[in-house]
Write a protein that holds these residues in place. Structure first.
Motif, PDB file in Angstrom:
ATOM      1  N   ILE A  49       0.834  -1.201   0.000  1.00  0.00           N
ATOM      2  CA  ILE A  49       0.000   0.000   0.000  1.00  0.00           C
ATOM      3  C   ILE A  49       0.869   1.252   0.000  1.00  0.00           C
ATOM      4  O   ILE A  49       0.596   2.226  -0.700  1.00  0.00           O
ATOM      5  CB  ILE A  49      -0.943  -0.006   1.214  1.00  0.00           C
ATOM      6  N   ILE A  50       1.933   1.220   0.775  1.00  0.00           N
ATOM      7  CA  ILE A  50       2.799   2.394   0.911  1.00  0.00           C
ATOM      8  C   ILE A  50       3.612   2.641  -0.350  1.00  0.00           C
ATOM      9  O   ILE A  50       3.735   3.782  -0.822  1.00  0.00           O
ATOM     10  CB  ILE A  50       3.727   2.237   2.123  1.00  0.00           C
ATOM     11  N   ARG A  54      -1.184   2.074  -5.764  1.00  0.00           N
ATOM     12  CA  ARG A  54      -2.285   2.202  -4.806  1.00  0.00           C
ATOM     13  C   ARG A  54      -3.660   2.043  -5.450  1.00  0.00           C
ATOM     14  O   ARG A  54      -4.524   1.355  -4.913  1.00  0.00           O
ATOM     15  CB  ARG A  54      -2.188   3.544  -4.082  1.00  0.00           C
ATOM     16  N   ASP A  55      -3.852   2.717  -6.573  1.00  0.00           N
ATOM     17  CA  ASP A  55      -5.175   2.637  -7.196  1.00  0.00           C
ATOM     18  C   ASP A  55      -5.515   1.208  -7.599  1.00  0.00           C
ATOM     19  O   ASP A  55      -6.649   0.761  -7.418  1.00  0.00           O
ATOM     20  CB  ASP A  55      -5.251   3.551  -8.415  1.00  0.00           C
ATOM     21  N   LEU A  58      -6.238  -0.723  -4.249  1.00  0.00           N
ATOM     22  CA  LEU A  58      -7.241  -0.255  -3.295  1.00  0.00           C
ATOM     23  C   LEU A  58      -8.558   0.219  -3.912  1.00  0.00           C
ATOM     24  O   LEU A  58      -9.547   0.344  -3.196  1.00  0.00           O
ATOM     25  CB  LEU A  58      -6.658   0.887  -2.456  1.00  0.00           C
ATOM     26  N   ALA A  82      -0.234   2.857   6.117  1.00  0.00           N
ATOM     27  CA  ALA A  82      -1.089   2.175   5.149  1.00  0.00           C
ATOM     28  C   ALA A  82      -2.554   2.501   5.393  1.00  0.00           C
ATOM     29  O   ALA A  82      -3.328   2.708   4.442  1.00  0.00           O
ATOM     30  CB  ALA A  82      -0.856   0.666   5.225  1.00  0.00           C
ATOM     31  N   ILE A  85      -3.404   5.988   4.144  1.00  0.00           N
ATOM     32  CA  ILE A  85      -3.549   5.983   2.681  1.00  0.00           C
ATOM     33  C   ILE A  85      -4.877   5.363   2.278  1.00  0.00           C
ATOM     34  O   ILE A  85      -5.630   5.908   1.459  1.00  0.00           O
ATOM     35  CB  ILE A  85      -2.375   5.223   2.043  1.00  0.00           C
ATOM     36  N   ALA A  86      -5.183   4.220   2.863  1.00  0.00           N
ATOM     37  CA  ALA A  86      -6.396   3.485   2.489  1.00  0.00           C
ATOM     38  C   ALA A  86      -7.659   4.234   2.878  1.00  0.00           C
ATOM     39  O   ALA A  86      -8.702   4.088   2.224  1.00  0.00           O
ATOM     40  CB  ALA A  86      -6.376   2.104   3.134  1.00  0.00           C
ATOM     41  N   TYR A  89      -9.791   6.007   0.374  1.00  0.00           N
ATOM     42  CA  TYR A  89     -10.555   5.241  -0.616  1.00  0.00           C
ATOM     43  C   TYR A  89     -11.971   4.907  -0.135  1.00  0.00           C
ATOM     44  O   TYR A  89     -12.770   4.409  -0.913  1.00  0.00           O
ATOM     45  CB  TYR A  89      -9.797   3.960  -0.982  1.00  0.00           C
TER      46      TYR A  89
END
Length: 343
Positions: A49-50, A54-55, A58, A82, A85-86, A89
């Motif tokens: 994830i990091i 990402r797209d 996630l 992580a 970031i998530a 979404y």
């Protein structure tokens, strides 16, 4: 979500996170049959994830809600990053994997081997909670290797709940990290439902869900009489039709016959959008093969999806052909037999 469920006695039915299976295409398909089921992603490693795409890892369709992201890791700081970031979404929950027994997961010092270090799991949960406003949950085993579940599971639950976990989903088997493959770990260690039920009795104010060996909705309902939630894995994937009965049988939704042609049309439309973005038809249809178990024509349905969707230039007409092979009107064979007897 979980606090409300506990307060109001609302149960949760979930489809388990399964690597290589519960991707976004699978979840979109499952959502066509149940509006209530909580759907889980495959496990995504915090480092991916990091540092990864990402797209691709996630992104998901808004139609999938409620949907939970399962993450893997054992570094509180990385897990917190992580989760931050998530969170952008829009997931409804973020779950920490403390149950996967694969060699790859063990080499990364996370998954089921974390059952040996409940204090580290607690640190991870606390860091994740500080990074998001959505529920943070844990999916674990009852123990690993030579651990005595009766002794280690209560301590594990106490530490993780104390760190702020909103819910814990318990796979009612040990994981043997040496000597058994991941597949064997799903079948060979004996199930101990009684222990998990007892944990719920002793933790009335904690949302506890059960997972492992549950193959139909009758079993699911039996567990829901004792537990706050039930999670079904391979049975929901390999016989996806059972999801069409979840809303009515477990959540009291009005009885209605499943509109299989509406499912077909939704998946055709979805497949067209995926292919327009560079995807392939079989990326979607591989998750649909388990539908229509017990229906006349199901074998031909599976053959069409498995063979025709992989051919160059395959389009949504393959989905049309597969559905046309099934005697949908007659329903599953056991239902047809019951109707004949009733008549």
């Amino acid at each position: 979500m979980y606090a409300d469920a506990l307060k109001n006695g609302r149960k949760i039915f979930a489809v388990a996170p399964m690597i290589d299976w519960t991707d976004r295409h699978c979840r979109y398909f499952h959502r066509q049959m149940s509006g209530h089921a909580l759907l889980y992603t495959e496990m995504v490693v915090a480092d991916a994830i990091i540092h990864g795409p990402r797209d691709r890892l996630l992104s998901f369709s808004p139609a999938e809600h409620p949907v939970a992201l399962q993450v893997g890791g054992s570094d509180p700081a990385k897990l917190a990053e992580a989760v931050r970031i998530a969170s952008d979404y829009g997931y409804d929950e973020i779950n920490l994997n403390v149950g996967c027994p694969s060699d790859r997961v063990q080499s990364g010092t996370f998954g089921a081997c974390l059952m040996r270090t409940p204090e580290l799991v607690a640190d991870c949960v606390a860091a994740m909670k500080a990074a998001t406003s959505v529920p943070v949950t844990v999916k674990c085993r009852i123990g690993v290797d030579d651990q005595e579940p009766e002794a280690v599971l209560p301590d594990f639950l106490a530490r993780v709940v104390g760190a702020g976990a909103d819910a814990i989903w318990i796979h009612a088997r040990k994981a043997w990290l040496q000597g058994l493959s991941p597949k064997e770990n799903r079948d060979i260690p004996p199930l101990d439902y009684a222990l998990v039920h007892r944990m719920k009795q002793e933790n009335a104010d904690v949302f506890l869900g059960i997972n492992g060996g549950i193959t139909d909705l009758e079993q699911a309902a039996e567990h829901l009489a004792r537990m706050d939630g039930v999670m079904v894995g391979r049975a929901a994937y390999q016989n996806a039709g059972l999801l069409a009965e979840v809303d009515q049988r477990l959540f009291g939704a009005p009885h209605r016959e499943t509109d299989w042609l509406a499912v077909r049309d939704a998946m055709k439309s979805y497949a067209e959008s995926v292919m327009a973005s560079g995807g392939r038809l079989n990326h979607i249809t591989r998750h649909m093969v388990g539908l229509f178990q017990g229906f006349a024509g199901a074998r031909r349905y599976r053959q069409i999806l498995s063979t025709e969707s992989t051919k160059p230039g395959a389009g949504v007409e393959v989905i049309d052909a597969a559905f046309a092979a099934v005697d949908i009107a007659a329903g599953p064979k056991h239902q047809a037999a019951e109707q004949r007897q009733a008549g």
